[in-house]
Design an enzyme around this catalytic site. Structure first.
Site, PDB file in Angstrom:
ATOM      1  CG  ASP A 166       7.097  -8.216  -6.366  1.00 39.38           C
ATOM      2  OD1 ASP A 166       6.194  -8.311  -5.227  1.00 39.38           O
ATOM      3  OD2 ASP A 166       7.353  -9.258  -6.794  1.00 39.38           O
ATOM      4  CB  SER A 532     -15.672  16.650  -1.329  1.00 33.44           C
ATOM      5  OG  SER A 532     -16.131  16.875  -0.450  1.00 33.44           O
TER       6      SER A 532
END
Length: 782
Positions: A166, A532
């Protein structure tokens, strides 16, 4: 760190014992945390015990408390749930139960307890600790333990890790399991979207979160939902009217579906529950739309943990062991948590108190206070959601106050680029700007491949991978004249560049070009988007999380294959150019034996040490190996070279296989993190742009030539910040296209320790105890 201190980490745990347990509802990533606690505990010389079935196992003792070994946590990383079991325990709530638990710990000499669970489990642990000395004196009086045993176990150290899907624990940005739960929800939303579009349906989706709307809120941002109901911010009294108007407006603009997200604890202003069925009946009755309800339920707790949760679990586990072993009778019980991307230690009871304050504020109908207590990250999500979902798109108009902003993609495709484009376009339109989209990067800007984007132009873009605008690596310098001509022709007054290292270099070139071409004196901002993660000025790039998850899934399958054939080592090549981010993080998330990267030079002796390490590993019960190699880590020690070396040296002991993952890392549907991150970055960039254009408006035209009118928007530690590209120049290694300093390098020792290397634990994260109140008044987090 001195040599003595180096040595200290390896002997820190000698003579100590740690018990680890998972309690309350399970969450994906708990196993990663258990594995890290066990392995780092053993690394420091401590004995580590599993407590099976949560607190129930602690009370029952016997076989439920077993000593863990290095191999006993192998192949755990990719499993969902908790391997050591969890249970809701009534006995531990009674003092009698806690007395039995204390007896079981003292008899085994365990004085350090690592609890992985939600706020209830952590509160229980704190109670246990505060009663510890009384419990011991009771046990001694009853003759169950000796005076010597009581002295030896005179105090109990407790560290908590928050495992809860949650994300309802205050003081931590992300709890273990939240990201994986979002993965499950988004997979389902994506699947439902296709059927809803086919039939022009409205779907009401109910997600978990009794008292916390985090999952519902982030889901609605990540899928561009029409409406969200969360307990922290009930809708206005006439919400039925608003909702129906919103749904019919969306349909009128050509959308074939509506999605409404409901948190299971959703309420109205008077505290009366708002149910999915009630919403369905409303839509059917007032609008006559074909409406379906889907309750996601326990699906959200299941499945494989995401890369983020595995790394989070591992980092938190390492930090927990350090916190336990450094603990004294005076240190308060603490929670190890995440703030931005930094590990922090917070006093357990402060966090529990703030979490309780939220519930109290909601019960007292003080909803604004509840939102504030949830923290900055939650508030920012809510602000962006409100902007994108609740403000009516403006009717197109050409007024004097209107500015023209162009959006483009540069570099290689990355998942999440489209989400960033969508949010920049829509926020731009909401602010009354004219928004243009440029196809094919700077090349398209030079050729005039530019068109105006309306509200529905970017409809449904959030969940689509790749780059819908088209992207090229071409830099602007060669075509300054054509670019300047088009900036004038289309009256472009600001530029938002979404892309990788080329976007950043292109930004620097635009700065240079301002000296020759006045037309280039317009504000621009770069949003880092590349798999990257090598753009200076930001700890994270849009698209890197998706690539990381793709690599992880592949590694899991490869490990499974290796486990079946036995005695096999896989060498896997990842993308990233010279940047070792993907190889390192995937190594952590997939449990690799080694990850070769450019930033950490290695020699033939290192390769030899790795081979010898794998030879030793084949003698244990774990007869497989996984080695990652970044594509440009070394021009001579190529993937083929390493494969040949391993094949030769491993003859008769193990065989080797190689796998180059390639461009699959750029594809795929964006993960919830990338969708959400891109959406927030886009919104923030457009807000900045509107302000900058107004600032630079002089004598009827835009003229911006200050360094701060060309920035990179990046996430730095705990905040989203705008940094002038010219200032980032000194922080960049242009030959290798990477920033000179990279935060994730400090996680590499964790990777090695978890793979059983005898190294010095000198560069891991050093988290100090902070206070939650101070943290909340800090910088703006995302």
């Amino acid at each position: 760190m001195t040599h003595e201190e180096h040595h200290a980490a390896k002997t820190l745990g000698i003579g100590k014992a740690i018990a680890v347990l998972t309690s309350g509802g399970d969450a994906q990533g708990m196993n990663a945390a258990v594995r890290a606690v066990v392995r780092v505990g053993i690394f420091t010389g401590a004995r580590v015990f599993f407590v099976h079935e949560g607190y129930q196992g602690l009370v029952d003792g016997g076989d439920h408390i077993r000593e863990a070994t290095w191999e006993s946590v192998s192949m755990m990383l990719q499993l969902g749930g908790t391997v050591i079991g969890s249970a809701r325990c009534k006995d531990f709530r009674e003092r009698e139960g806690r007395l039995r638990a204390a007896h079981n710990l003292v008899k085994r000499g365990i004085t350090n307890l690592c609890v992985i669970g939600g706020d209830g489990s952590l509160t229980g642990a704190d109670t246990f600790r505060s009663e510890w000395s009384d419990l011991l004196s009771d046990l001694q009086k009853a003759g169950k333990i000796t005076a010597e045993e009581a002295t030896k176990s005179s105090y109990l150290n407790i560290v908590g890790l928050v495992g809860s899907i949650d994300n309802d624990f205050c003081g931590t940005d992300m709890t273990i399991g939240t990201d994986s739960a979002l993965h499950r929800i988004i997979e389902i939303v994506d699947a439902i979207t296709t059927t809803a579009q086919s039939h022009q349906r409205t779907f009401v989706l109910e997600v978990m979160g009794r008292h916390c709307g985090y999952l519902a809120l982030v889901t609605s941002l990540s899928c561009g939902a029409d409406w969200v109901f969360i307990p922290e911010c009930p809708p206005d009294d006439d919400w039925e009217e608003h909702l129906c108007r919103r749904l019919s407006e969306t349909r009128t603009r050509g959308s074939r579906l509506n999605i409404i997200i409901v948190a299971e604890g959703a309420i109205d202003k008077n505290g009366k529950p708002i149910t999915s069925e009630e919403i369905k009946e409303l839509v059917v009755k007032r609008l006559g739309y074909d409406t379906r309800v889907t309750v996601l339920g326990h699906v959200q707790r299941g499945g494989t943990p995401s890369a983020f949760d595995r790394i989070l679990g591992s980092r938190m586990g390492v930090e927990a062991v350090m916190a336990l072993l450094e603990g004294t009778p005076d240190t308060p019980a603490c929670v190890v948590s995440l703030s931005g991307n930094q590990a922090v230690r917070l006093p357990l009871m402060e966090c529990v108190q703030v979490t309780k304050d939220v519930t109290k504020a909601m019960n007292d109908r003080k909803f604004d206070e509840a939102m504030k207590l949830r923290g900055r990250s939650f508030m920012n999500n809510w602000e962006v959601y409100k902007l994108l979902a609740h403000i009516r798109p403006p009717v197109s108009k050409t007024s004097a106050t209107m500015h023209t902003v162009a959006v483009m993609n540069v570099g290689a495709p990355a998942a999440g680029m489209n989400a960033a484009v969508r949010s920049t376009v829509r926020i731009g339109l909401i602010q009354g700007n004219r928004v243009l989209v440029v196809h094919d990067g700077f090349e398209g800007l030079a050729k005039g491949q530019i068109e105006e984007a309306g509200w529905s132009y970017v409809g449904g873009w959030t969940g689509q991978g790749g780059s819908k605008l088209g992207t090229k690596r071409t830099l602007p310098k060669k075509s300054f004249e054509q670019i300047s001509a088009n900036i004038t022709k289309f009256n472009i007054q600001g530029l938002i560049i979404i892309g990788g290292f080329e976007a950043y270099t292109g930004g620097l070139e635009l700065m240079e070009g301002r000296k020759q071409f006045d037309e280039l004196c317009i504000p621009f901002v770069v949003i880092p988007a590349t798999v990257s993660n090598n753009v200076p000025g930001s700890d994270f790039s849009v698209g890197a999380d998706t690539a990381l998850n793709t690599i992880c899934t592949t590694c899991d399958r490869i490990k499974q294959s290796a486990a079946g054939t036995k005695r096999r080592v896989f060498i896997i090549e990842t993308m990233g150019g010279y940047c070792g981010y993907l190889a390192t993080m995937a190594g952590l998330a997939a449990g690799a034996d080694a990850a070769y990267i450019f930033e950490e030079p290695f020699t033939i002796r290192d390769l030899q040490a790795n081979v010898e390490h794998l030879v030793q590993k084949m003698k244990t019960t774990v007869k497989r190996g996984l080695v990652l190699r970044n594509e440009k880590c070394n021009e001579n020690y190529t993937t083929d070279f390493i494969f040949n070396l391993y094949s030769e040296e491993g003859k008769g002991i193990f065989d080797s296989r190689k796998n180059v993952l390639g461009h699959m890392q750029q594809g795929g549907s964006p993960t919830p993190f990338d969708r959400n991150f891109a959406t927030k970055m886009g919104a923030k960039a457009m807000n900045w742009m509107s302000g900058k254009i107004k600032e630079s408006y002089r004598n009827g035209r835009i003229f911006a030539n200050t360094p701060d009118s060309g920035c990179v928007l990046g996430m730095r530690k705990r905040a989203l910040v705008f940094q002038p590209v010219t200032e980032l120049k000194d922080q960049t290694d242009f030959d290798h296209r990477i920033p000179k300093e990279q935060w994730w390098l400090k996680l590499r020792p964790i990777l090695k320790i978890l793979a059983k290397y005898e190294i010095d634990l000198d560069t891991t994260e050093h988290a100090h105890l902070e206070h939650i109140s101070r943290k909340r008044s800090g910088e703006t987090s995302i």
